[in-house]
Design a protein around this motif. Structure first.
Motif, PDB file in Angstrom:
ATOM      1  N   UNK A  88       0.862  -1.185   0.000  1.00 49.55           N
ATOM      2  CA  UNK A  88       0.000   0.000   0.000  1.00 49.55           C
ATOM      3  C   UNK A  88       0.891   1.225   0.000  1.00 49.55           C
ATOM      4  N   UNK A  89       0.587   2.173  -0.888  1.00 48.65           N
ATOM      5  CA  UNK A  89       1.375   3.399  -0.998  1.00 48.65           C
ATOM      6  C   UNK A  89       0.436   4.598  -0.947  1.00 48.65           C
ATOM      7  N   UNK A  90       1.011   5.796  -1.007  1.00 50.20           N
ATOM      8  CA  UNK A  90       0.214   7.032  -1.052  1.00 50.20           C
ATOM      9  C   UNK A  90       0.852   7.964  -2.067  1.00 50.20           C
ATOM     10  N   UNK A  91       0.740   7.586  -3.335  1.00 53.99           N
ATOM     11  CA  UNK A  91       1.458   8.331  -4.365  1.00 53.99           C
ATOM     12  C   UNK A  91       0.613   8.726  -5.564  1.00 53.99           C
ATOM     13  N   UNK A  92      -0.724   8.644  -5.434  1.00 53.94           N
ATOM     14  CA  UNK A  92      -1.573   9.002  -6.572  1.00 53.94           C
ATOM     15  C   UNK A  92      -2.130  10.413  -6.377  1.00 53.94           C
ATOM     16  N   UNK A  93      -1.996  11.218  -7.421  1.00 54.49           N
ATOM     17  CA  UNK A  93      -2.449  12.605  -7.317  1.00 54.49           C
ATOM     18  C   UNK A  93      -3.932  12.771  -7.575  1.00 54.49           C
ATOM     19  N   UNK A  94      -4.537  11.809  -8.263  1.00 52.72           N
ATOM     20  CA  UNK A  94      -5.981  11.875  -8.516  1.00 52.72           C
ATOM     21  C   UNK A  94      -6.587  10.522  -8.226  1.00 52.72           C
ATOM     22  N   UNK A  95      -7.861  10.531  -7.828  1.00 49.59           N
ATOM     23  CA  UNK A  95      -8.511   9.297  -7.399  1.00 49.59           C
ATOM     24  C   UNK A  95      -9.048   8.536  -8.596  1.00 49.59           C
ATOM     25  N   UNK A  96      -8.747   7.239  -8.613  1.00 49.15           N
ATOM     26  CA  UNK A  96      -9.271   6.355  -9.650  1.00 49.15           C
ATOM     27  C   UNK A  96      -9.473   4.997  -9.022  1.00 49.15           C
ATOM     28  N   UNK A  97      -9.582   3.945  -9.816  1.00 46.53           N
ATOM     29  CA  UNK A  97      -9.901   2.606  -9.300  1.00 46.53           C
ATOM     30  C   UNK A  97      -8.941   2.105  -8.256  1.00 46.53           C
ATOM     31  N   UNK A  98      -7.624   2.266  -8.500  1.00 44.89           N
ATOM     32  CA  UNK A  98      -6.647   1.715  -7.561  1.00 44.89           C
ATOM     33  C   UNK A  98      -6.642   2.464  -6.241  1.00 44.89           C
ATOM     34  N   UNK A  99      -7.228   3.662  -6.234  1.00 44.40           N
ATOM     35  CA  UNK A  99      -7.232   4.464  -5.017  1.00 44.40           C
ATOM     36  C   UNK A  99      -8.594   4.448  -4.340  1.00 44.40           C
ATOM     37  N   UNK A 100      -9.452   3.560  -4.777  1.00 51.50           N
ATOM     38  CA  UNK A 100     -10.791   3.489  -4.210  1.00 51.50           C
ATOM     39  C   UNK A 100     -10.958   2.188  -3.447  1.00 51.50           C
ATOM     40  N   UNK A 101     -11.427   2.319  -2.204  1.00 54.77           N
ATOM     41  CA  UNK A 101     -11.619   1.161  -1.338  1.00 54.77           C
ATOM     42  C   UNK A 101     -13.104   1.015  -1.034  1.00 54.77           C
ATOM     43  N   UNK A 102     -13.556  -0.221  -0.964  1.00 54.71           N
ATOM     44  CA  UNK A 102     -14.964  -0.469  -0.646  1.00 54.71           C
ATOM     45  C   UNK A 102     -15.097  -1.055   0.743  1.00 54.71           C
ATOM     46  N   UNK A 103     -16.163  -0.608   1.409  1.00 57.10           N
ATOM     47  CA  UNK A 103     -16.417  -1.054   2.764  1.00 57.10           C
ATOM     48  C   UNK A 103     -17.317  -2.271   2.777  1.00 57.10           C
TER      49      UNK A 103
END
Length: 524
Positions: A88-103
Motif C-alpha cells: 500500500x502506498x500514497x502516491x496518486x495525485x488523482x482518485x481512480x480505481x486503484x485508489x478506491x476502497x470499498x467497505x
C-alpha cells in the motif's frame, strides 16, 4: 375383436388429439397479465424506501461503500500498488480505481476502474475490511516487522480488520486504526505504516490523518441487514415486511384493473427461517401471506428470483455486497440457484394463484455469458416442470451487450416459456435531451419495433416485466405524464404474455403505481 380394435383406435386418436391440443394451448396464457411489481418488499432497494436505513449507526459506512483517502501531509491518495497483490502506498495525485476502497462491515479496499477506491466490508459500526481493485484485502504485512501495509489476502481475517475513527468536528477527516493497536501514517509516498499513536491535533501536519471522500455504494438487502446487525435486523425487517405490503394492497390491485403481481424474492428465502448471515428469517412467511391474499382477491402471482447467490448483475437489487458480480461462475453456484427455484415451485405449485416463475432477473452481460445463462435456464425450466405443468416459466433477457432474440433457440423448445424484457426511457444518454413528444414517439416507434422483434407466432411469449411512466424530462405536466403512460400501456399491451409496472409503492411518486392511480395519472 374388430369392434374392440376400432374403439381402441378411436380412443387412442382422441387422446393423441387432446395431447396435441394441450401442447399448443399451454403456450397461450389464460389471461393477459396486467401486473405490478412489489419491488422493495422482500428484496430491499434503498431508493424505494430510504427510511429503512435511518436507524443504522454510521449508515454512510455500509458494505460496498467506496472510499477515497487522501493523506493530508503528502496530499496524495492511499493506493494499492498495481491494484493489489503488493504494498500500500500514497502516491496518486488523482482518485481512480486503484485508489478506491470499498467497505464491507470490515474495511474493504477494492480498486475499481479508477485506482484509489477502497470498498468497505462492514464488521460492525466502526470496524471494517478494505478491499482493493484486484479484490484483495488491505492488511498488515506478516512477513516483515508487522507494521507495513499490503493488499494480498484473498479472504479477510483479523489482520485485515481496521477501525475508522472520525474527527468529531469534521467527519471527513479520519484516522485508521490497525489490528496491532496503532494508527496508519504516511511517512513518504512509498511508505505507509501502522505505527502511529494517533494522538495529534488532526491538523494538516499529522501523517495519521486522511481526508475521506465517500462515493456511496449499494443499499440493498445485504447492506440493511448487515448494517443493523444480527440483533436488531430481524426486528427491523419483520416490521418492514408486515407493513410495506398488506392485504389491503391486493384489494387495491384487484379493484384497479390489475390481475397479477410480480414478487421479487432473494435466494436466501429458501433457507428461511435461518438463512445465512447477515440475512434474517421471515420473508417466506410474508410470501406465504401474499399467496393467501392473492387467492382472496383473484390475483395471480409471478415469483421472480430477483437476487441470486453471488449477484447476477452487481446491483443493489440483486443484493450484491460490494458491487461484485459473481453469480454463475461455478456449477455449484448454478446448482444452488436451481435448488432455490425447486424450493419455491414445490412450495406453491398447488396454489391456484401461482401463474409463473421467473428464473432470474436481469442477468448482466458480459459477466453472465450466453452459455452460462442457457445452462441455468434449461436446468431451471426442468425443475419447475418437475412440480408444475401449468406454471409459465419466464426467462429474463440479459442486460448489457446481448442479442434480444438470443434465447429463442432455447425457449422455443419449451412449452409455457416466456421472454422478459424491461423497457425504461432512462439509464441511457439517448434520453437525456428528449422532449415529451420525443419520448412518446420513441415508445410508439422504437419500443414497438423492439417488442415486435421478440414477439413471434411460433416462439416464446413476451413479457414487459418492468416499465415506468418516468423519464428524463424536466418540467413535464400531468397531461404529459398521462400521455406517456398511455403510450406505453398501448404498446406494451401488445406483449403476448403481458406487462408489469415497476413498482406498487415508492417514495418517488411516478415510480409508484399506487400514487399514479390515486392521483389520476394512470387509468387502467
Amino acid at each position: 375383436m374388430a369392434p374392440y380394435s376400432k374403439t381402441k383406435q378411436c380412443l387412442c386418436l382422441c387422446i393423441f388429439l387432446c395431447c396435441i391440443s394441450f401442447a399448443f394451448t399451454r403456450d397461450i396464457p389464460n389471461i393477459q397479465i396486467r401486473a405490478v411489481n412489489l419491488g422493495g418488499w422482500l428484496v430491499t432497494e434503498g431508493w424505494i424506501k430510504p427510511t429503512l436505513f435511518d436507524g443504522i449507526p454510521n449508515k454512510d459506512f455500509l458494505d460496498g461503500t467506496e472510499l477515497q483517502l487522501n493523506s493530508v501531509t503528502v496530499g496524495k491518495y492511499l493506493c494499492a500498488e498495481s491494484g493489489g497483490g503488493t504494498i500500500i502506498v500514497a502516491n496518486r495525485t488523482s482518485a481512480s480505481g486503484w485508489e478506491t476502497f470499498r467497505v464491507i462491515t470490515q474495511l474493504l479496499a477494492r480498486y475499481d476502474s479508477v485506482r484509489k477506491i477502497i470498498l468497505l466490508w462492514r464488521i460492525n459500526e466502526t470496524s471494517f475490511q478494505l478491499r482493493v481493485f484486484n479484490k484483495q484485502f488491505m492488511g498488515l504485512d506478516a512477513t516483515g516487522n508487522g507494521i507495513g501495509l499490503v493488499a494480498v489476502a484473498e479472504t479477510p481475517g483479523g489482520p485485515e480488520t481496521f477501525e475508522i475513527v472520525r474527527n468529531s468536528g469534521n467527519s471527513s477527516r479520519i484516522r485508521i486504526k490497525a489490528p496491532n493497536g496503532f494508527f496508519l501514517q504516511v511517512k513518504t509516498e512509498e511508505l505507509v505504516t501502522a505505527d502511529s499513536k494517533g494522538d495529534g491535533n488532526w491538523g494538516n501536519d499529522d501523517p495519521s490523518v486522511f481526508v475521506m471522500t465517500n462515493r456511496g455504494g449499494p443499499k440493498g438487502e445485504f447492506q440493511v441487514t448487515n448494517g443493523y446487525g444480527p440483533i436488531k435486523a430481524p426486528q427491523i425487517m419483520k416490521e418492514h415486511w408486515s407493513t410495506f405490503i398488506v392485504e389491503n394492497d391486493f384489494n387495491f390491485i384487484s379493484s384497479n384493473g390489475l390481475n397479477a403481481v410480480r414478487i421479487p424474492v432473494g435466494w436466501w428465502i429458501a433457507s428461511d427461517p435461518t438463512p445465512p448471515l447477515p440475512y434474517v428469517g421471515g420473508s417466506l412467511q410474508a410470501l406465504d401471506n401474499a399467496f393467501l391474499w392473492a387467492q382472496n382477491y383473484g390475483v395471480k402471482v409471478i415469483i421472480d428470483l430477483h437476487a441470486a447467490p453471488g449477484s447476477q448483475n452487481g446491483f443493489e437489487h440483486s443484493s450484491t455486497r460490494d458491487g461484485s458480480q459473481e453469480w454463475g461462475l461455478s456449477d455449484q453456484n448454478i446448482q444452488q440457484t436451481v435448488a432455490v427455484i425447486d424450493f419455491l415451485t414445490a412450495r406453491y405449485a398447488n396454489s391456484p394463484s401461482l401463474y409463473a416463475v421467473e428464473l432470474i432477473n436481469e442477468p448482466l452481460s458480459p459477466g453472465v455469458t450466453l452459455e452460462i445463462i442457457t445452462k441455468y435456464y434449461s436446468a431451471g425450466y426442468n425443475v419447475v416442470r418437475k412440480h408444475s405443468t401449468s406454471a409459465f416459466v419466464i426467462m429474463s433477457n440479459r442486460l448489457g451487450p446481448a442479442n434480444p432474440t438470443e434465447l429463442f433457440p432455447l425457449a422455443s423448445g419449451f412449452t409455457g416459456s416466456v421472454i422478459d424484457v424491461h423497457y425504461y426511457n432512462l439509464f441511457s444518454d439517448i434520453f437525456n435531451s428528449m422532449s415529451v413528444q420525443q419520448n412518446i414517439d420513441f415508445v410508439y416507434t422504437n419500443r414497438s419495433a423492439q417488442l415486435s422483434q421478440v414477439t413471434t407466432s411460433n416462439g416464446p411469449l413476451t413479457f414487459v416485466g418492468e416499465w415506468v411512466a418516468e423519464w428524463q424530462v424536466t418540467g413535464a405536466g400531468k397531461l404529459d405524464y398521462q400521455n406517456f403512460a398511455k403510450a406505453q400501456l398501448e404498446v406494451y399491451g401488445r406483449a403476448s404474455f403481458g406487462w408489469a409496472y415497476w413498482t406498487l409503492k415508492n417514495v418517488n411518486n411516478y415510480w409508484s403505481l399506487e400514487w399514479m392511480i390515486n392521483n389520476g395519472y394512470i387509468t387502467l
